[in-house]
Design a protein around this motif. Structure first.
Motif, PDB file in Angstrom:
ATOM      1  N   MET A 232       0.852  -1.175   0.000  1.00 32.86           N
ATOM      2  CA  MET A 232       0.000   0.000   0.000  1.00 32.86           C
ATOM      3  C   MET A 232       0.894   1.234   0.000  1.00 32.86           C
ATOM      4  O   MET A 232       1.654   1.472   0.918  1.00 32.86           O
ATOM      5  N   GLY A 233       0.821   2.051  -1.054  1.00 34.00           N
ATOM      6  CA  GLY A 233       1.639   3.258  -1.184  1.00 34.00           C
ATOM      7  C   GLY A 233       1.049   4.427  -0.421  1.00 34.00           C
ATOM      8  O   GLY A 233      -0.113   4.423  -0.044  1.00 34.00           O
ATOM      9  N   THR A 234       1.863   5.424  -0.202  1.00 32.34           N
ATOM     10  CA  THR A 234       1.388   6.624   0.477  1.00 32.34           C
ATOM     11  C   THR A 234       0.854   7.616  -0.553  1.00 32.34           C
ATOM     12  O   THR A 234       1.411   7.749  -1.643  1.00 32.34           O
ATOM     13  N   GLN A 235      -0.217   8.280  -0.184  1.00 29.65           N
ATOM     14  CA  GLN A 235      -0.823   9.266  -1.065  1.00 29.65           C
ATOM     15  C   GLN A 235      -0.023  10.563  -0.988  1.00 29.65           C
ATOM     16  O   GLN A 235       0.351  11.010   0.085  1.00 29.65           O
ATOM     17  N   ARG A 236       0.229  11.163  -2.136  1.00 28.38           N
ATOM     18  CA  ARG A 236       0.929  12.438  -2.182  1.00 28.38           C
ATOM     19  C   ARG A 236       0.009  13.525  -1.665  1.00 28.38           C
ATOM     20  O   ARG A 236      -1.157  13.579  -2.027  1.00 28.38           O
ATOM     21  N   LYS A 237       0.537  14.402  -0.813  1.00 25.28           N
ATOM     22  CA  LYS A 237      -0.279  15.463  -0.243  1.00 25.28           C
ATOM     23  C   LYS A 237      -0.026  16.806  -0.900  1.00 25.28           C
ATOM     24  O   LYS A 237      -0.948  17.503  -1.273  1.00 25.28           O
ATOM     25  N   ARG A 238       1.227  17.222  -0.989  1.00 25.77           N
ATOM     26  CA  ARG A 238       1.548  18.511  -1.579  1.00 25.77           C
ATOM     27  C   ARG A 238       3.009  18.517  -1.967  1.00 25.77           C
ATOM     28  O   ARG A 238       3.829  17.842  -1.352  1.00 25.77           O
ATOM     29  N   GLY A 239       3.316  19.280  -2.989  1.00 16.38           N
ATOM     30  CA  GLY A 239       4.711  19.376  -3.408  1.00 16.38           C
ATOM     31  C   GLY A 239       4.847  20.083  -4.738  1.00 16.38           C
ATOM     32  O   GLY A 239       3.873  20.616  -5.284  1.00 16.38           O
ATOM     33  N   PHE A 240       6.059  20.071  -5.232  1.00 20.79           N
ATOM     34  CA  PHE A 240       6.391  20.730  -6.494  1.00 20.79           C
ATOM     35  C   PHE A 240       6.896  19.690  -7.485  1.00 20.79           C
ATOM     36  O   PHE A 240       7.498  18.691  -7.104  1.00 20.79           O
ATOM     37  N   GLU A 241       6.670  19.966  -8.761  1.00 22.52           N
ATOM     38  CA  GLU A 241       7.199  19.164  -9.859  1.00 22.52           C
ATOM     39  C   GLU A 241       7.678  20.108 -10.944  1.00 22.52           C
ATOM     40  O   GLU A 241       7.205  21.252 -11.037  1.00 22.52           O
ATOM     41  N   VAL A 242       8.569  19.628 -11.784  1.00 21.74           N
ATOM     42  CA  VAL A 242       9.029  20.394 -12.935  1.00 21.74           C
ATOM     43  C   VAL A 242       8.071  20.124 -14.094  1.00 21.74           C
ATOM     44  O   VAL A 242       7.696  18.977 -14.337  1.00 21.74           O
TER      45      VAL A 242
END
Length: 177
Positions: A1-11
């Motif tokens: 079971m993976g963790t859900q992404r909450k917030r962040g930056f991407e290129v």
């Protein structure tokens, strides 16, 4: 079971090979993530533009709206970034405290707001630009990699009367104007 992404930056896709750094906090207690310029860009001096205008024999009496807007229009500095977050969050784009004092740069909109649905929009993939105006006497060169703003993620509250929004985002920068 993976963790859900909450917030962040991407290129964004267009800058994947441009060596863009994802924003980081400078210290353990920093609230803001330092955002860098994705390209070298010259920010024209507001006062220099005004002086040139008047040296050409123009006056404020002759201003038309197009000329007036061109004189005070901020420069959009690309970051090569997009931000993802939860539905009840937004990203504040805030001026660095050193910008006005050291470089005569300001965010003319005070604080930029990046909504959660700006991420991956169909117009510009959610590309974050920082609006800057140079109120100093000389043009300023922003080098690629210069820290130009801070990003702070925050939650927001809704009123009891909120109906959940009227429509889905259809565009990119300034599309909900």
């Amino acid at each position: 079971m993976g963790t859900q992404r909450k917030r962040g930056f991407e290129v964004i896709t267009a800058y994947e090979e441009a060596g863009i750094n994802l924003p980081q906090r400078a210290t353990y207690q920093s609230a803001g993530y330092d955002i860098e310029a994705a390209e070298t860009i010259i920010l024209p001096s507001f006062w220099k533009k005004m002086a040139n205008y008047f040296m050409q024999g123009m006056s404020t009496m002759n201003f038309n709206q197009e000329e007036a807007r061109a004189l005070v229009k901020p420069t959009l500095v690309p970051t090569g970034l997009k931000a993802y977050m939860q539905d009840d969050e937004y990203l504040q784009i805030i001026n660095r405290s050193s910008n006005p004092l050291k470089r005569f740069l300001n965010l003319p909109n005070g604080i930029g707001i990046i909504d959660a649905d700006y991420y991956n929009n169909n117009q510009n993939e959610g590309h974050i630009h920082v609006q800057l105006i140079n109120f100093g006497p000389f043009d300023q060169t922003i080098q690629k990699g210069d820290r130009i703003a801070q990003g702070i993620f925050a939650s927001f509250l809704k009123t009891d009367q909120d109906k959940g929004g009227l429509e889905e985002r259809q565009g990119g920068f300034g599309s909900s104007d």
